[in-house]
Design an enzyme around this catalytic site. Structure first.
Site: not given
Ligand code: GLN
Length: 479
Positions: A155, A80, A179
């Site tokens: 994400s 990532k 994420s």
């Molecule tokens: N969907 C969650 C958020 O927007 C998780 C994001 C993440 O785990 N980086 O905060």
């Protein structure tokens, strides 16, 4: 040759050892597929063609001298783009870091380099890992390979799309509040959020450091365990990293999971969850019973509060963390400004997208004045209460099981502005393990209209072995 792209790490390792193909061959096939497919899927932001082929050549040379390093030697993977790799752009999918090149490797990248793995490139994400659909990326959204009108999750949507579209063998993501698990569920593959501190965060660009973990996205549970074994270690460069007893991972997969106690959470069924996901959940529970596990029920009364708690704590930490991107210490600097203040304001206004700004503003607000007591400190207390409730659940259960998301992958654009509603439903299911630091794994459970639904297991801290054992049996039974 294209069928080899679907093979597991251990199948590649056997084929490489037998010289059925070389790492250069394998890397070349992945690169060709990336060249063909990536413009549509947008899983990769940066493809590191030359350095990938050079690493593959080194791997082949080692093997030729009888010095192959183990299961990951020569295996192509993706990371990532919020994880630092020396000499490659580290953009966090933000305009703020669009042209930033990392001068060093994250510790997990060094571990994988030492194991001989071949990095193919850097994958797309929501800007600074904030989001659930990889739609807030400065480089455009990553598409779900199973239905390109839908999101691949977020994400780490680029990493999940890359694995699901056969554009790499496995991928690294990061999981702050789901994420890794949610995109894995949306793309029908495996996603592991390890115990907090098991994998070093050195070189991971922070979003909310008390919640951030590096996670693993793979095709099989076995692959996930292989990558975890190579990367879980105490790192003197990350003061929050812990020694992981990797010996605990050594035993073979047990013949069955008889006697394991898997708990369903009573409050989960009161949530807004799709019919398909409910059926998937009970299908997984039936499969566990058939495998000889004891399926019980526990109560986590604060489940519903976990999303607001997560959102408050992560935004507060983000506002302080991202203050360093000011055009001086880090990040792009706006031109044509007349004062220092104007330069800060303009650089941050131009550099960050809406989602990141929203979180930083909310975070700064709840760290100030009376809001600090009412919201931020309250969230810290709720986090402690959630941890106590989970500790109680684990006094009778070996693992907890719950859906990974409220339904299958949603359509791109569907939720773009309704932030709270959109994220609350999915994030809520992932935030228990985030707030508590407990490990969790998502695996595909069933499909509705060809779109996968995921199920999630949460384990005790540092007991990834139990998680892998049960997940491996369950994946087998559900297939
Ligand atoms: N969907 C969650 C958020 O927007 C998780 C994001 C993440 O785990 N980086 O905060």
């Amino acid at each position: 040759m294209s069928d080899i792209l679907k093979r597991s790490i251990s199948e590649h390792a056997t084929a490489l050892a037998k010289k059925e193909y070389s790492s250069v061959d394998l890397t070349g096939v992945f690169l060709e597929r990336i060249e063909r497919e990536n413009s549509e899927i947008n899983a990769y932001i940066t493809v590191a063609r030359e350095s990938a082929l050079a690493s593959a050549r080194e791997s082949d040379e080692r093997r030729a001298c009888g010095e192959a390093r183990g299961a990951l030697d020569g295996i192509p993977y993706a990371a990532k783009d919020n994880i630092a790799v020396r000499g490659l752009r580290l953009s966090c999918a933000s305009r703020m870091l669009e042209n930033y090149v990392s001068p060093y490797d994250a510790s997990v990248i060094s571990s994988l380099r030492d194991a001989g793995a071949v990095l193919l490139g850097k994958t797309n994400l929501d800007e600074f890992a904030m989001g659930t659909g990889t739609e807030s990326s400065h480089f455009g959204r990553a598409k779900n390979p199973l239905d390109t009108d839908r999101v691949s999750g977020g994400s780490s949507g680029g990493s999940a799309a890359a694995v699901a579209a056969d554009l790499c063998s496995f991928a690294l993501g990061s999981d702050t509040g789901g994420s890794v698990r949610q995109p894995a569920a949306f793309c029908g593959i495996i996603g592991l959020r390890p115990t907090y501190s098991a994998l070093s965060r050195m070189g991971l660009v922070g979003f909310a450091p008390s919640l951030d973990t590096i996670g693993i996205i793979s095709r099989t549970v076995g692959d996930c365990a292989t990558v975890f074994r190579a990367t879980a270690k105490r790192d003197p460069l990350d003061s929050t990293s812990a020694h992981f007893p990797t010996e605990s991972l050594n035993g073979a997969l047990p013949a069955d999971i008889r006697g394991k106690r898997i708990a369903l959470i009573r409050e989960v069924m009161e949530l807004d969850i799709s019919e398909g996901q409910r059926i998937a959940h009970s299908r997984a529970a039936d499969a566990l019973r058939e495998l000889g596990a004891e399926v019980i029920e526990v109560s986590v009364p604060s489940l519903r509060a976990s999303y607001a708690t997560y959102y408050a704590i992560s935004s507060a930490e983000a506002s302080s963390n991202l203050a360093r991107f000011d055009g001086v210490r880090y990040g792009m600097r706006a031109d044509d400004t007349e004062s220092l203040e104007e330069m800060y304001v303009k650089s941050r206004s131009l550099g960050f997208g809406d989602e990141v700004k929203r979180r930083m503003m909310f975070g700064a607000l709840i760290l100030s004045g009376d809001y600090k007591k009412d919201i931020y400190e309250n969230a810290l207390r709720t986090r402690a209460r959630i941890n106590a409730e989970l500790a109680e659940a684990f006094s009778v259960a070996d693992l907890l099981m719950l859906p990974t998301s409220s339904g299958y992958a949603y359509r791109a654009g569907e939720f773009k502005d309704g932030l709270f509603d959109a994220h609350a439903k999915d994030d809520l299911l992932c935030t228990l393990s985030s707030l508590s630091g407990l490990p969790s794994i998502s695996l595909p459970c069933s499909t509705v209209r060809k779109l996968p639904l995921g199920i999630q297991l949460i384990g005790r801290a540092f007991e990834e072995k139990t998680l892998f054992d049960v997940a491996a049996h369950l994946q087998c039974a559900l297939n």
